[in-house]
Design a protein around this motif. Structure first.
Motif, PDB file in Angstrom:
ATOM      1  N   VAL A  40     -82.659  -9.401  13.960  1.00 21.91           N
ATOM      2  CA  VAL A  40     -81.624  -8.392  14.241  1.00 21.91           C
ATOM      3  C   VAL A  40     -81.435  -8.267  15.749  1.00 21.91           C
ATOM      4  O   VAL A  40     -80.305  -8.184  16.238  1.00 21.91           O
ATOM      5  CB  VAL A  40     -81.983  -7.030  13.602  1.00 21.91           C
ATOM      6  CG1 VAL A  40     -81.036  -5.939  14.074  1.00 21.91           C
ATOM      7  CG2 VAL A  40     -81.960  -7.131  12.087  1.00 21.91           C
ATOM      8  N   ILE A  43     -79.425 -11.210  16.956  1.00 21.42           N
ATOM      9  CA  ILE A  43     -78.004 -11.096  16.605  1.00 21.42           C
ATOM     10  C   ILE A  43     -77.298 -10.091  17.503  1.00 21.42           C
ATOM     11  O   ILE A  43     -76.168 -10.311  17.931  1.00 21.42           O
ATOM     12  CB  ILE A  43     -77.843 -10.705  15.117  1.00 21.42           C
ATOM     13  CG1 ILE A  43     -78.306 -11.848  14.214  1.00 21.42           C
ATOM     14  CG2 ILE A  43     -76.398 -10.332  14.797  1.00 21.42           C
ATOM     15  CD1 ILE A  43     -78.426 -11.468  12.752  1.00 21.42           C
ATOM     16  N   THR A  44     -77.968  -8.965  17.806  1.00 15.89           N
ATOM     17  CA  THR A  44     -77.348  -7.896  18.593  1.00 15.89           C
ATOM     18  C   THR A  44     -77.750  -7.933  20.066  1.00 15.89           C
ATOM     19  O   THR A  44     -77.614  -6.935  20.764  1.00 15.89           O
ATOM     20  CB  THR A  44     -77.713  -6.519  18.007  1.00 15.89           C
ATOM     21  OG1 THR A  44     -79.133  -6.356  18.048  1.00 15.89           O
ATOM     22  CG2 THR A  44     -77.209  -6.366  16.600  1.00 15.89           C
ATOM     23  N   LEU A  59     -74.310  -9.773  11.442  1.00 11.40           N
ATOM     24  CA  LEU A  59     -75.372  -8.802  11.154  1.00 11.40           C
ATOM     25  C   LEU A  59     -75.310  -8.339   9.705  1.00 11.40           C
ATOM     26  O   LEU A  59     -76.337  -8.279   9.023  1.00 11.40           O
ATOM     27  CB  LEU A  59     -75.248  -7.599  12.092  1.00 11.40           C
ATOM     28  CG  LEU A  59     -76.283  -6.499  11.921  1.00 11.40           C
ATOM     29  CD1 LEU A  59     -77.662  -6.999  12.321  1.00 11.40           C
ATOM     30  CD2 LEU A  59     -75.917  -5.278  12.749  1.00 11.40           C
TER      31      LEU A  59
END
Length: 173
Positions: A40, A43-44, A59
């Protein structure tokens, strides 16, 4: 048989496919939790340079798959904590994407924050992670707004997995 992966141990010390049994309950392992959070975070990552729309789509796809896989090992409290953490990660991503104080000011005003508070937030020198937890930023980028942008709610997903027919209604009596 792979000797590095195979061994004879007590049940309390065993883990299999990301799960372990703790006090008669199936839980996901600490390593699985770390890998989930690392993915996560990847991805962010705020320096990634992708549009928020594409990040939200990626996401959502990852969260849906991973959460469905680990659904047996995640409790409601953990789901709520993860949900809160993921939303904070997305606030951080949006805040970084908004970059300049002028853009932040314009976006915060558009989201309904007052001029005085917008000035305080948009000119802040605090880091992105700290600002993602700021009350002004949280009031601007509410959970409902994030849901409109496509950020999935892990808490709602947990409830829908555990209670597919909806919550049971109590009988008057």
């Amino acid at each position: 048989m792979n000797e590095a992966k195979s061994r004879v141990v007590r049940l309390a010390e065993a883990s299999f496919l990301g799960f372990e049994i703790v006090r008669r309950k199936v839980r996901w392992t600490g390593k699985s939790q770390s890998q989930f959070k690392a993915k996560v975070t990847e991805i962010t990552k705020r320096t990634r340079g992708h549009s928020p729309k594409s990040v939200v789509a990626e996401l959502a796809s990852y969260l849906r798959g991973a959460f469905n896989y680990y659904r047996l090992g995640i409790g409601y409290g953990e789901a709520r904590e993860l949900d809160s953490w993921v939303r904070r990660r997305m606030r951080l991503y949006y805040w970084k994407q908004w970059g300049r104080p002028r853009t932040r000011r314009r976006k915060l005003l558009k989201l309904g924050i007052g001029r005085e508070e917008v000035h305080m937030a948009s000119r802040s020198r605090k880091g992105h992670w700290r600002m993602s937890h700021n009350s002004i930023v949280q009031r601007a980028m509410t959970d409902a707004w994030l849901a409109e942008q496509g950020v999935p709610s892990l808490e709602k997903q947990w409830v829908s997995i555990r209670y597919p027919d909806g919550p049971k209604e109590s009988k008057p009596g």
